[in-house]
Write a protein that holds these residues in place. Structure first.
Motif, short mmCIF file in Angstrom:
data_model
loop_
_atom_site.label_atom_id
_atom_site.label_comp_id
_atom_site.label_asym_id
_atom_site.label_seq_id
_atom_site.Cartn_x
_atom_site.Cartn_y
_atom_site.Cartn_z
N ALA A 64 0.86 -1.18 0.00
CA ALA A 64 0.00 0.00 0.00
C ALA A 64 0.89 1.23 0.00
CB ALA A 64 -0.91 0.00 1.23
N GLY A 65 0.30 2.35 -0.38
CA GLY A 65 1.06 3.60 -0.38
C GLY A 65 2.20 3.60 -1.37
N GLY A 66 1.97 2.99 -2.52
CA GLY A 66 3.03 2.95 -3.53
C GLY A 66 4.24 2.15 -3.09
N GLY A 67 4.02 1.16 -2.24
CA GLY A 67 5.12 0.31 -1.79
C GLY A 67 5.75 0.76 -0.49
N LEU A 68 5.23 1.82 0.11
CA LEU A 68 5.80 2.31 1.37
C LEU A 68 5.52 1.37 2.54
CD1 LEU A 68 4.98 6.13 1.08
CD2 LEU A 68 7.18 5.00 0.71
N VAL A 69 4.44 0.61 2.45
CA VAL A 69 4.10 -0.37 3.47
C VAL A 69 3.82 -1.69 2.78
CG1 VAL A 69 2.42 -1.02 5.25
CG2 VAL A 69 3.12 1.36 5.05
N SER A 70 4.40 -2.77 3.32
CA SER A 70 4.11 -4.10 2.80
C SER A 70 3.84 -5.05 3.96
CB SER A 70 5.26 -4.62 1.93
OG SER A 70 6.43 -4.80 2.69
N VAL A 71 2.93 -6.00 3.70
CA VAL A 71 2.54 -7.00 4.69
C VAL A 71 2.64 -8.35 4.02
CG1 VAL A 71 0.62 -7.88 6.08
CG2 VAL A 71 0.99 -5.42 5.92
N THR A 72 3.25 -9.32 4.71
CA THR A 72 3.38 -10.67 4.19
C THR A 72 2.51 -11.61 5.01
OG1 THR A 72 5.64 -10.20 3.47
CG2 THR A 72 5.02 -12.52 3.65
N LEU A 73 1.67 -12.38 4.29
CA LEU A 73 0.79 -13.37 4.91
C LEU A 73 1.11 -14.74 4.35
CD1 LEU A 73 -2.72 -11.63 4.55
CD2 LEU A 73 -1.18 -11.55 6.51
N THR A 74 0.80 -15.78 5.16
CA THR A 74 0.89 -17.14 4.65
C THR A 74 -0.38 -17.45 3.88
OG1 THR A 74 -0.19 -18.21 6.53
CG2 THR A 74 2.20 -17.86 6.69
N GLY A 75 -0.40 -18.58 3.22
CA GLY A 75 -1.59 -19.01 2.50
C GLY A 75 -2.76 -19.29 3.42
N LYS A 76 -2.49 -19.42 4.71
CA LYS A 76 -3.56 -19.63 5.68
C LYS A 76 -4.01 -18.31 6.31
CE LYS A 76 -2.54 -24.36 6.88
NZ LYS A 76 -2.35 -25.33 7.95
N GLY A 77 -3.40 -17.20 5.88
CA GLY A 77 -3.81 -15.89 6.38
C GLY A 77 -3.05 -15.41 7.60
N ASP A 78 -2.04 -16.14 8.04
CA ASP A 78 -1.24 -15.71 9.19
C ASP A 78 -0.24 -14.64 8.74
OD1 ASP A 78 -2.49 -17.65 10.80
OD2 ASP A 78 -1.01 -19.16 10.22
N MET A 79 -0.13 -13.56 9.52
CA MET A 79 0.79 -12.49 9.18
C MET A 79 2.22 -12.91 9.55
SD MET A 79 0.86 -8.44 10.21
CE MET A 79 -0.81 -8.18 9.70
N LYS A 80 3.11 -12.80 8.56
CA LYS A 80 4.50 -13.18 8.76
C LYS A 80 5.41 -11.96 8.95
CE LYS A 80 6.04 -16.86 8.29
NZ LYS A 80 6.39 -17.91 9.19
N GLY A 81 5.01 -10.82 8.40
CA GLY A 81 5.87 -9.66 8.54
C GLY A 81 5.23 -8.39 8.02
N VAL A 82 5.76 -7.27 8.52
CA VAL A 82 5.33 -5.94 8.10
C VAL A 82 6.61 -5.14 7.85
CG1 VAL A 82 4.18 -3.82 8.82
CG2 VAL A 82 3.26 -6.01 9.53
N LYS A 83 6.63 -4.41 6.72
CA LYS A 83 7.75 -3.52 6.42
C LYS A 83 7.19 -2.13 6.19
CE LYS A 83 10.85 -6.94 4.77
NZ LYS A 83 12.03 -7.26 4.07
N ILE A 84 7.81 -1.14 6.83
CA ILE A 84 7.38 0.24 6.72
C ILE A 84 8.58 1.07 6.29
CG2 ILE A 84 6.41 2.21 7.96
CD1 ILE A 84 5.20 0.11 9.93
N ASP A 85 8.41 1.83 5.22
CA ASP A 85 9.48 2.70 4.73
C ASP A 85 9.80 3.74 5.81
OD1 ASP A 85 10.40 5.30 3.18
OD2 ASP A 85 10.82 3.57 1.90
N ALA A 86 11.08 4.00 6.01
CA ALA A 86 11.53 4.94 7.05
C ALA A 86 10.95 6.34 6.86
CB ALA A 86 13.05 5.00 7.07
N SER A 87 10.61 6.72 5.63
CA SER A 87 10.07 8.06 5.39
C SER A 87 8.72 8.28 6.08
CB SER A 87 9.92 8.32 3.89
OG SER A 87 8.92 7.48 3.34
N LEU A 88 8.06 7.21 6.47
CA LEU A 88 6.77 7.32 7.14
C LEU A 88 6.88 7.39 8.66
CD1 LEU A 88 4.70 4.72 5.09
CD2 LEU A 88 4.59 7.19 4.93
N MET A 89 8.07 7.28 9.17
CA MET A 89 8.25 7.20 10.61
C MET A 89 8.35 8.60 11.26
SD MET A 89 7.90 4.07 10.71
CE MET A 89 8.11 3.72 12.41
#
Length: 106
Positions: free
Chosen positions: A34-59
């Protein structure tokens, strides 16, 4: 009686394929952004969240609400991708037969 035995064998085979599919879904990872790639979320095929990445410019303290919204949007994007992959895998297992309405794998 022979037809019943054949049907039982098919049900057992379908159960085995469903079990393998469940294992495969646990290994699949899909990333939504989302946000042109500024935030990304990784889920498994079962819907479990594996990770979140947030661009430093949003901090920045004044952008906390934006970051929260982007995380929600990225999660929704990843979930839609997971559901598409699950549908593909289900088509492989069921030979293209649709699942009954409301029946889900996870």
């Amino acid at each position: 009686m022979k037809d019943l035995m054949g049907m039982m064998k098919q049900v057992k085979e379908m159960q085995e394929r469903m079990q393998r599919l469940q294992e495969e879904l646990g290994a699949i990872e899909v990333t939504g952004t989302a946000g042109g790639g500024l935030v990304s979320v990784t889920l498994t095929g079962k819907g479990d969240m594996k990770g979140v990445k947030i661009d430093a410019s949003l901090m920045k303290p004044e952008e906390v609400e934006i970051v929260e919204d982007l995380i929600v949007a990225a999660t929704g994007d990843a979930k839609a991708k997971v559901e598409a992959r699950v549908a593909e895998k289900m088509a492989e297992v069921t030979g293209g037969l649709p699942l009954p309405p409301g029946m889900k794998l996870f």
